[in-house]
Scaffold this motif. Structure first.
Motif, PDB file in Angstrom:
ATOM      1  N   ALA A  84       7.815 104.919  28.310  1.00  0.00           N
ATOM      2  CA  ALA A  84       6.706 104.052  27.935  1.00  0.00           C
ATOM      3  C   ALA A  84       7.271 103.059  26.932  1.00  0.00           C
ATOM      4  CB  ALA A  84       5.597 104.882  27.303  1.00  0.00           C
ATOM      5  N   ASP A  85       6.581 101.975  26.717  1.00  0.00           N
ATOM      6  CA  ASP A  85       7.067 101.005  25.742  1.00  0.00           C
ATOM      7  C   ASP A  85       7.200 101.693  24.391  1.00  0.00           C
ATOM      8  OD1 ASP A  85       5.076  98.415  27.240  1.00  0.00           O
ATOM      9  OD2 ASP A  85       7.184  98.912  27.562  1.00  0.00           O
ATOM     10  N   ALA A  90      11.907  96.411  20.673  1.00  0.00           N
ATOM     11  CA  ALA A  90      12.316  95.006  20.607  1.00  0.00           C
ATOM     12  C   ALA A  90      13.250  94.755  19.437  1.00  0.00           C
ATOM     13  CB  ALA A  90      11.083  94.110  20.504  1.00  0.00           C
ATOM     14  N   ASN A  91      13.275  95.645  18.444  1.00  0.00           N
ATOM     15  CA  ASN A  91      14.140  95.480  17.281  1.00  0.00           C
ATOM     16  C   ASN A  91      15.500  96.142  17.468  1.00  0.00           C
ATOM     17  OD1 ASN A  91      12.087  94.117  15.951  1.00  0.00           O
ATOM     18  ND2 ASN A  91      11.228  95.996  15.132  1.00  0.00           N
ATOM     19  N   ALA A  92      15.721  96.762  18.611  1.00  0.00           N
ATOM     20  CA  ALA A  92      17.012  97.430  18.850  1.00  0.00           C
ATOM     21  C   ALA A  92      18.121  96.399  18.830  1.00  0.00           C
ATOM     22  CB  ALA A  92      16.970  98.145  20.186  1.00  0.00           C
ATOM     23  N   GLU A 142      20.674 104.062  25.696  1.00  0.00           N
ATOM     24  CA  GLU A 142      20.210 103.293  24.540  1.00  0.00           C
ATOM     25  C   GLU A 142      20.620 101.824  24.657  1.00  0.00           C
ATOM     26  OE1 GLU A 142      18.086 104.277  22.134  1.00  0.00           O
ATOM     27  OE2 GLU A 142      17.962 106.124  23.304  1.00  0.00           O
ATOM     28  N   LEU A 143      21.815 101.572  25.154  1.00  0.00           N
ATOM     29  CA  LEU A 143      22.270 100.197  25.364  1.00  0.00           C
ATOM     30  C   LEU A 143      21.385  99.500  26.394  1.00  0.00           C
ATOM     31  CD1 LEU A 143      24.289  97.862  24.948  1.00  0.00           C
ATOM     32  CD2 LEU A 143      25.732  98.944  26.687  1.00  0.00           C
ATOM     33  N   ALA A 148      17.146  95.648  27.723  1.00  0.00           N
ATOM     34  CA  ALA A 148      15.835  95.368  28.322  1.00  0.00           C
ATOM     35  C   ALA A 148      14.871  94.795  27.286  1.00  0.00           C
ATOM     36  CB  ALA A 148      15.261  96.634  28.941  1.00  0.00           C
ATOM     37  N   ALA A 149      14.899  95.355  26.081  1.00  0.00           N
ATOM     38  CA  ALA A 149      14.018  94.852  25.020  1.00  0.00           C
ATOM     39  C   ALA A 149      14.373  93.417  24.665  1.00  0.00           C
ATOM     40  CB  ALA A 149      14.120  95.746  23.786  1.00  0.00           C
ATOM     41  N   ALA A 150      15.648  93.130  24.544  1.00  0.00           N
ATOM     42  CA  ALA A 150      16.080  91.770  24.216  1.00  0.00           C
ATOM     43  C   ALA A 150      15.742  90.804  25.344  1.00  0.00           C
ATOM     44  CB  ALA A 150      17.579  91.749  23.927  1.00  0.00           C
ATOM     45  N   ARG A 151      15.929  91.247  26.546  1.00  0.00           N
ATOM     46  CA  ARG A 151      15.611  90.402  27.709  1.00  0.00           C
ATOM     47  C   ARG A 151      14.126  90.087  27.757  1.00  0.00           C
ATOM     48  NH1 ARG A 151      17.006  92.082  33.863  1.00  0.00           N
ATOM     49  NH2 ARG A 151      16.661  90.040  34.798  1.00  0.00           N
TER      50      ARG A 151
END
Length: 163
Positions: A84-85, A90-92, A142-143, A148-151
């Motif tokens: 889940a989100d 997004a801060n990773a 984790e990478l 995905a979060a950055a994208r």
């Protein structure tokens, strides 16, 4: 019910060991799951045929926040778990996640090279290689989450300026 192959059995046992390690110690994992230390020790022992009951798996996974055994069980059945989100995803940071992959890969390669040196792989050496592979697998996951979060936010700028 069909028997699981020895390959899957060892994957489940490795996930159990990783889960116990993530919870701290055998004693702490036993307390969390309301089981005896000796029983938890058998779950932690790669050579013991006993697998954790589902209730223990769920309690330990809830404690450490990672579905290690559940993920292997899903994979055993041809499925994958979807996250889940996660808050803060997004801060990773891509750099930290990438660095962890490189470190875990290096440790796996070093352990494997030492194990291969004498031309024989013992069960203990194979277990060590498996533990290293599990740590690398987690680092890669984790990478991928960080990417995905950055994208999802339109990318990252690693050296000042806009993405």
């Amino acid at each position: 019910m069909a028997e699981i192959s020895s390959q899957w059995f060892y994957r489940l046992k490795a996930a159990q060991r990783d889960l116990i390690e993530r919870c701290g110690t055998i004693e702490r994992a036993a307390a969390i799951a309301s089981l005896s230390k000796s029983q938890m020790g058998r779950f932690n022992n790669a050579g013991d045929p006993e697998l954790m009951p589902l209730s223990a798996v769920l309690m330990l996974e809830a404690e450490c926040g990672t579905p290690l055994v559940t993920s292997v069980m899903a994979e055993l059945n041809g499925r994958r778990l979807a996250d889940a989100d996660a808050p803060g995803a997004a801060n990773a940071t891509m750099m930290a996640a990438h660095a962890d992959v490189v470190v875990q890969f290096g440790e796996l390669i070093a352990a494997a090279a030492m194990a291969f040196a004498d031309g024989r792989l013992t069960p203990a050496e194979l277990a060590g290689i498996d533990r290293g592979a599990a740590k690398l697998e987690i680092a890669i996951a984790e990478l991928r989450k960080a990417a995905a979060a950055a994208r999802g936010t339109g990318g990252l700028s690693l050296v000042g300026g806009a993405a």
